[in-house]
Design a protein around this motif. Structure first.
Motif, PDB file in Angstrom:
ATOM      1  N   THR A 155     -41.087  20.409  33.387  1.00 26.69           N
ATOM      2  CA  THR A 155     -42.303  19.916  32.748  1.00 26.69           C
ATOM      3  C   THR A 155     -41.971  18.600  32.063  1.00 26.69           C
ATOM      4  OG1 THR A 155     -44.046  20.341  31.120  1.00 26.69           O
ATOM      5  CG2 THR A 155     -41.875  21.221  30.613  1.00 26.69           C
ATOM      6  N   ASN A 156     -42.921  17.685  32.063  1.00 22.02           N
ATOM      7  CA  ASN A 156     -42.683  16.423  31.363  1.00 22.02           C
ATOM      8  C   ASN A 156     -43.442  16.348  30.044  1.00 22.02           C
ATOM      9  OD1 ASN A 156     -45.246  16.023  32.272  1.00 22.02           O
ATOM     10  ND2 ASN A 156     -44.831  14.098  33.316  1.00 22.02           N
ATOM     11  N   CYS A 157     -43.987  17.467  29.611  1.00 21.86           N
ATOM     12  CA  CYS A 157     -44.703  17.498  28.335  1.00 21.86           C
ATOM     13  C   CYS A 157     -43.754  18.041  27.258  1.00 21.86           C
ATOM     14  CB  CYS A 157     -45.970  18.340  28.447  1.00 21.86           C
ATOM     15  SG  CYS A 157     -47.123  17.987  27.113  1.00 21.86           S
ATOM     16  N   LEU A 158     -42.743  17.229  26.946  1.00 21.75           N
ATOM     17  CA  LEU A 158     -41.723  17.578  25.961  1.00 21.75           C
ATOM     18  C   LEU A 158     -41.646  16.501  24.895  1.00 21.75           C
ATOM     19  CD1 LEU A 158     -38.639  18.519  28.185  1.00 21.75           C
ATOM     20  CD2 LEU A 158     -40.223  20.089  27.087  1.00 21.75           C
ATOM     21  N   VAL A 159     -41.239  16.904  23.704  1.00 24.44           N
ATOM     22  CA  VAL A 159     -40.964  15.941  22.640  1.00 24.44           C
ATOM     23  C   VAL A 159     -39.592  16.232  22.051  1.00 24.44           C
ATOM     24  CG1 VAL A 159     -43.364  15.493  22.027  1.00 24.44           C
ATOM     25  CG2 VAL A 159     -42.153  17.357  20.901  1.00 24.44           C
ATOM     26  N   THR A 160     -38.957  15.187  21.530  1.00 23.71           N
ATOM     27  CA  THR A 160     -37.697  15.360  20.815  1.00 23.71           C
ATOM     28  C   THR A 160     -38.028  15.877  19.424  1.00 23.71           C
ATOM     29  OG1 THR A 160     -36.793  13.446  21.989  1.00 23.71           O
ATOM     30  CG2 THR A 160     -35.584  14.209  20.054  1.00 23.71           C
ATOM     31  N   LYS A 161     -37.473  17.024  19.080  1.00 24.24           N
ATOM     32  CA  LYS A 161     -37.706  17.603  17.753  1.00 24.24           C
ATOM     33  C   LYS A 161     -36.563  17.265  16.804  1.00 24.24           C
ATOM     34  CE  LYS A 161     -38.305  22.047  15.374  1.00 24.24           C
ATOM     35  NZ  LYS A 161     -39.071  21.523  14.307  1.00 24.24           N
ATOM     36  N   HIS A 162     -35.342  17.245  17.333  1.00 27.43           N
ATOM     37  CA  HIS A 162     -34.183  17.112  16.446  1.00 27.43           C
ATOM     38  C   HIS A 162     -33.000  16.557  17.234  1.00 27.43           C
ATOM     39  CE1 HIS A 162     -31.255  18.388  13.372  1.00 27.43           C
ATOM     40  NE2 HIS A 162     -30.530  18.827  14.368  1.00 27.43           N
ATOM     41  N   ILE A 163     -32.265  15.675  16.606  1.00 25.63           N
ATOM     42  CA  ILE A 163     -30.968  15.241  17.129  1.00 25.63           C
ATOM     43  C   ILE A 163     -29.972  15.489  16.014  1.00 25.63           C
ATOM     44  CG2 ILE A 163     -29.564  13.349  18.004  1.00 25.63           C
ATOM     45  CD1 ILE A 163     -32.084  12.087  19.141  1.00 25.63           C
ATOM     46  N   GLY A 164     -29.011  16.345  16.287  1.00 22.44           N
ATOM     47  CA  GLY A 164     -28.026  16.720  15.272  1.00 22.44           C
ATOM     48  C   GLY A 164     -26.993  15.638  15.064  1.00 22.44           C
ATOM     49  N   GLU A 165     -25.839  16.060  14.637  1.00 15.65           N
ATOM     50  CA  GLU A 165     -24.753  15.147  14.319  1.00 15.65           C
ATOM     51  C   GLU A 165     -24.329  14.333  15.534  1.00 15.65           C
ATOM     52  OE1 GLU A 165     -20.148  15.794  13.084  1.00 15.65           O
ATOM     53  OE2 GLU A 165     -21.661  16.893  11.935  1.00 15.65           O
ATOM     54  N   ILE A 166     -24.062  13.055  15.276  1.00 13.67           N
ATOM     55  CA  ILE A 166     -23.579  12.161  16.326  1.00 13.67           C
ATOM     56  C   ILE A 166     -22.293  11.525  15.826  1.00 13.67           C
ATOM     57  CG2 ILE A 166     -24.061  10.110  17.716  1.00 13.67           C
ATOM     58  CD1 ILE A 166     -27.056  10.811  17.293  1.00 13.67           C
ATOM     59  N   ASN A 167     -21.257  11.652  16.606  1.00 15.77           N
ATOM     60  CA  ASN A 167     -19.971  11.073  16.240  1.00 15.77           C
ATOM     61  C   ASN A 167     -19.614   9.963  17.218  1.00 15.77           C
ATOM     62  OD1 ASN A 167     -19.206  12.784  14.010  1.00 15.77           O
ATOM     63  ND2 ASN A 167     -19.053  14.428  15.513  1.00 15.77           N
ATOM     64  N   PHE A 168     -19.447   8.752  16.669  1.00 13.34           N
ATOM     65  CA  PHE A 168     -18.998   7.628  17.478  1.00 13.34           C
ATOM     66  C   PHE A 168     -17.477   7.586  17.383  1.00 13.34           C
ATOM     67  CE2 PHE A 168     -23.370   6.589  16.623  1.00 13.34           C
ATOM     68  CZ  PHE A 168     -23.802   6.027  17.809  1.00 13.34           C
ATOM     69  N   GLU A 169     -16.812   7.624  18.540  1.00 19.71           N
ATOM     70  CA  GLU A 169     -15.354   7.717  18.566  1.00 19.71           C
ATOM     71  C   GLU A 169     -14.663   6.457  19.048  1.00 19.71           C
ATOM     72  OE1 GLU A 169     -13.954  11.295  20.414  1.00 19.71           O
ATOM     73  OE2 GLU A 169     -15.578  12.473  19.528  1.00 19.71           O
ATOM     74  N   SER A 170     -15.284   5.735  19.979  1.00 22.75           N
ATOM     75  CA  SER A 170     -14.669   4.506  20.484  1.00 22.75           C
ATOM     76  C   SER A 170     -15.775   3.555  20.932  1.00 22.75           C
ATOM     77  CB  SER A 170     -13.706   4.808  21.642  1.00 22.75           C
ATOM     78  OG  SER A 170     -14.400   5.330  22.747  1.00 22.75           O
ATOM     79  N   PRO A 171     -15.479   2.263  20.947  1.00 17.93           N
ATOM     80  CA  PRO A 171     -16.517   1.294  21.325  1.00 17.93           C
ATOM     81  C   PRO A 171     -16.677   1.169  22.831  1.00 17.93           C
ATOM     82  CG  PRO A 171     -14.498   0.139  20.772  1.00 17.93           C
ATOM     83  CD  PRO A 171     -14.246   1.605  20.516  1.00 17.93           C
ATOM     84  N   ALA A 172     -17.830   0.679  23.223  1.00 19.85           N
ATOM     85  CA  ALA A 172     -18.062   0.253  24.604  1.00 19.85           C
ATOM     86  C   ALA A 172     -18.322  -1.246  24.535  1.00 19.85           C
ATOM     87  CB  ALA A 172     -19.249   0.985  25.202  1.00 19.85           C
ATOM     88  N   MET A 173     -17.758  -1.960  25.441  1.00 15.30           N
ATOM     89  CA  MET A 173     -17.857  -3.415  25.432  1.00 15.30           C
ATOM     90  C   MET A 173     -18.736  -3.898  26.590  1.00 15.30           C
ATOM     91  SD  MET A 173     -15.955  -3.520  22.832  1.00 15.30           S
ATOM     92  CE  MET A 173     -15.701  -5.237  22.489  1.00 15.30           C
ATOM     93  N   GLN A 174     -19.147  -5.169  26.493  1.00 14.36           N
ATOM     94  CA  GLN A 174     -19.938  -5.760  27.566  1.00 14.36           C
ATOM     95  C   GLN A 174     -19.202  -5.595  28.892  1.00 14.36           C
ATOM     96  OE1 GLN A 174     -21.356  -9.756  26.896  1.00 14.36           O
ATOM     97  NE2 GLN A 174     -21.506 -10.161  29.082  1.00 14.36           N
ATOM     98  N   GLY A 175     -19.951  -5.152  29.903  1.00 14.25           N
ATOM     99  CA  GLY A 175     -19.375  -4.952  31.230  1.00 14.25           C
ATOM    100  C   GLY A 175     -18.876  -3.544  31.474  1.00 14.25           C
ATOM    101  N   ASP A 176     -18.714  -2.760  30.412  1.00 14.45           N
ATOM    102  CA  ASP A 176     -18.300  -1.370  30.597  1.00 14.45           C
ATOM    103  C   ASP A 176     -19.430  -0.572  31.240  1.00 14.45           C
ATOM    104  OD1 ASP A 176     -15.856  -1.832  29.370  1.00 14.45           O
ATOM    105  OD2 ASP A 176     -16.381  -0.802  27.494  1.00 14.45           O
TER     106      ASP A 176
END
Length: 140
Positions: free
Chosen positions: A43-64
């Motif tokens: 079904t495409n009748c969905l909504v985002t209700k919650h996004i929990g914890e997000i951990n950034f661990e390493s960068p992404a660079m241009q071209g990655d």
């Protein structure tokens, strides 16, 4: 976890430090996770209700090239909870992990939560059938 999609980090995706802007990564995570949930619940009748914890661990660079791994964590009466792992395609290094992303199915008329009729077990069986049809899963 299956890696289902990829994106190329372009100049307009960068922050002041010339690495992938966290807000752009979050936009991609929400979009990729929503597509995954739409396919799972059919079904495409969905909504985002919650996004929990997000951990950034390493960068992404241009071209990655970054790839998005998605998995179903839980299934409720009207909801589905997924995890999204973003990693560098070449190095396999984790860029970030977004855990506990909850989507809720809505009735298209009332816009209120509506049951989707799926279970975690039925989604796992559906995925196995789809993978076999694509010859991506070896016979047991």
């Amino acid at each position: 976890m299956r890696f289902l999609s990829r994106r190329l980090v372009m100049p307009n995706d960068l922050n002041y430090a010339d690495s992938l802007f966290g807000g752009r990564a979050l936009e991609w995570i929400d979009e990729e996770s929503a597509i995954y949930a739409i396919c799972q619940l059919e079904t495409n009748c969905l909504v985002t209700k919650h996004i929990g914890e997000i951990n950034f661990e390493s960068p992404a660079m241009q071209g990655d090239i970054v790839e998005f791994g998605l998995a179903t964590k839980a299934v409720g009466r009207s909801s589905i909870t997924v995890s999204c792992l973003v990693r560098n395609k070449a190095t396999k290094k984790t860029i970030c992990l977004a855990d506990d992303i909850v989507f809720v199915k809505l009735d298209p008329v009332t816009r209120q939560p509506a049951p989707h009729g799926k279970t975690l077990e039925s989604l796992e069986a559906q995925t196995e059938i789809e993978l076999r049809a694509l010859n991506l899963l070896a016979e047991k």
